[in-house]
Design an enzyme around this catalytic site. Structure first.
Site, PDB file in Angstrom:
ATOM      1  N   GLN A  79       0.560  -1.335  -0.468  1.00 35.53           N
ATOM      2  CA  GLN A  79       0.155   0.172  -0.012  1.00 35.53           C
ATOM      3  C   GLN A  79       0.579   1.351   0.038  1.00 35.53           C
ATOM      4  O   GLN A  79       1.754   1.116   0.172  1.00 35.53           O
ATOM      5  CB  GLN A  79      -1.092   0.124   0.595  1.00 35.53           C
ATOM      6  N   HIS A  80       0.301   2.522  -0.238  1.00 42.27           N
ATOM      7  CA  HIS A  80       0.533   3.330  -0.183  1.00 42.27           C
ATOM      8  C   HIS A  80       1.868   4.287  -0.946  1.00 42.27           C
ATOM      9  O   HIS A  80       1.672   5.441  -1.103  1.00 42.27           O
ATOM     10  CB  HIS A  80       0.934   4.427   1.089  1.00 42.27           C
ATOM     11  N   ASP A 240      -1.987  -4.747  -0.359  1.00 45.21           N
ATOM     12  CA  ASP A 240      -1.569  -6.327   0.220  1.00 45.21           C
ATOM     13  C   ASP A 240      -2.751  -6.534   1.328  1.00 45.21           C
ATOM     14  O   ASP A 240      -2.950  -7.775   1.448  1.00 45.21           O
ATOM     15  CB  ASP A 240      -0.226  -6.256   0.681  1.00 45.21           C
TER      16      ASP A 240
END
Length: 496
Positions: A79-80, A240
């Site tokens: 992520q991110h 994820d």
């Protein structure tokens, strides 16, 4: 044979699995390591060409016969991370990752422009933290002006792989909710946060799609490059953690997934939006419909791996020594902030081992304390869940920690909940594959398939690994948890 494929792009590696959905079995899998750029200022970055190569290597390792059976593909990604691309698709800079803590100033700047912490929470359901995508975008604007001026596409890692497979530029709600640019309650981009970075930002963000929808279809170019069927659907995919939720069956109220990998996460499905950012509980959307309140720590197996290296232990050595120490490690406490920390919000935090005396300083206690430290952080998240009215039933444990019987018992005792482990250990990749099946069945019938029913059919639990809390251990860990928090509160001022 009928199969779907799941791709999982983690921080350290990429994995691809081919799942036979008729016989409920992963028939083949492949992996490839991914490098990492690190610097002392908290920088953690990767390059798009590393993602490209890893995807190619993984598919080349899989047999042509098995690849020919794939009917749909799903993608899970860390992520991110911020993937900045020009109009021609070329990278404008490295990918700043979830574990990059070099954007503290940008977090403060965005928070101030939006109107303070409460205003940011109201706009997004989250605080503005270094792990999220928004401050990375402002960092690019401030530090790489040419890249900013040529910025056309803003992607997260899983979106980038979707784009490589399909050529389509979209994003789904789950991963979008981890950008800190997204109103997770109403499932729209937050104009007030986007404008705090730049007024042009909202116009270059990708269109949003429903989680059961397809991101696109495998292009002719991708089919040739990876040896996969052309035209098959690529599902929306997700972060994820969102894919891990599907891969563990956390798609209905009351179930929690705890992932013990490089980072640690605790998340649960909710039919309504809930969050408590001040206590580390992010307000995310799920990638199965609904919401996925989530706690994330940046140091989980990081701590145990450091201790293992310090003593030159194998994994089995670590397990053996930890199992000999009592609950609470005789007062030895590890604060595992080797990478700084996100929960608690200490990007400049440092690790320490405290509580040492001449009587308790031994390898057994230090090893066990490193394991306990990861779960103590999760306990804070569980307390936040309960305060919000979430009633946990059990924990589905995944990641490296799930393979340790000692760590499973520690988790059950500290959390005071039954711990269960999925049979198949590739939760994020399997979740991506099951989401691909969800997309495929929804496309075939013209109506949204039942994701909970699909998970009940395809996510099996290992009954032999089920671990229940032991009452006397629970009582001991309640005291140890209080001691951990006392030490944590004492050192926090050093790193703020």
């Amino acid at each position: 044979m009928k199969t779907v494929a799941g791709i999982d792009l983690g921080t350290q590696s990429m994995k691809v699995v081919i799942y036979d959905y008729e016989n409920h079995n992963i028939i083949e899998k492949a992996s490839c390591p991914v490098e990492l750029i690190s610097a002392d200022d908290g920088t953690r970055e990767q390059k798009t060409e590393w993602f490209d190569e890893a995807l190619k290597v993984c598919f080349e390792k899989l047999s042509a016969e098995n690849k020919s059976t794939i009917e749909a593909i799903g993608v899970s990604g860390q992520q991110h991370g911020f993937v900045p691309l020009a109009a021609d698709g070329s990278p404008l800079y490295n990918i700043k990752l979830w574990c990059d803590t070099s954007t503290t100033a940008e977090c403060e700047e965005i928070t101030a422009k939006v109107g303070g912490k409460d205003a940011v929470i109201n706009a997004t359901g989250n605080l503005m933290l270094t792990g999220f995508t928004a401050p990375k975008i402002l960092w690019l604007k401030k530090n790489k002006k040419d890249a900013w001026n040529n910025l056309k596409y803003i992607m997260l890692p899983h979106d980038y792989l979707n784009w490589k497979l399909t050529g389509d530029y979209v994003m789904e709600y789950g991963d979008a909710s981890g950008t800190a640019l997204f109103d997770s309650k109403n499932r729209v981009w937050s104009k007030v946060v986007c404008d705090a970075i730049d007024e042009k930002l909202i116009d270059i963000l990708p269109p949003l799609i429903e989680p059961q929808a397809k991101a696109g279809s495998v292009s002719a170019e991708a089919a040739k490059l990876y040896g996969i069927p052309e035209g098959i659907p690529v599902s929306a995919g997700g972060g994820d953690n969102m894919m891990g939720a599907i891969g563990t069956g956390t798609v209905s109220d009351g179930f929690l997934t705890m992932s013990m990998g490089t980072s640690g996460t605790l998340y649960g499905y909710s039919a309504k939006p809930i969050s408590d950012p001040e206590n580390g509980l992010s307000g995310f959307c799920s990638s199965s419909g609904g919401w996925l309140p989530l706690l994330c720590t940046m140091n989980c197996t990081v701590a145990t791996e450091f201790v293992r290296g310090l003593f030159n232990f194998s994994i089995s050595d670590l397990e053996a020594h930890s199992s000999k120490a009592p609950c609470g490690s005789e007062g030895v406490i590890v604060l595992p902030f080797f990478n700084g920390e996100r929960t608690p919000n200490l990007p400049n935090g440092r690790a320490s081992i405290t509580g040492l005396t001449t009587a308790n300083t031994n390898k057994e206690n230090i090893c066990r304390a490193s394991m306990e430290s990861a779960v103590f952080a999760m306990r804070g998240g569980l307390d936040a869940f309960r305060k919000l009215g979430f009633e946990p039933k059990e924990i589905r444990l995944i990641g490296g920690g799930s393979k340790s019987a000692t760590w499973r018992q520690i988790a059950a005792d500290i959390m005071n909940l039954p711990v269960r482990v999925p049979v198949l250990d590739e939760a994020a990749a399997l979740g991506a594959a099951v989401q691909a099946l969800w997309c495929l069945e929804s496309e075939k019938t013209g109506k949204t398939a039942d994701i909970a029913a699909l998970c009940a059919e395809h996510i099996k639990l290992d009954t032999e690994a089920t671990t229940n809390p032991i009452p006397e251990n629970v009582a001991a860990y309640d005291k140890a948890y209080d001691a951990y928090n006392t030490v944590l509160d004492a050192v926090k001022p050093l790193y703020i």
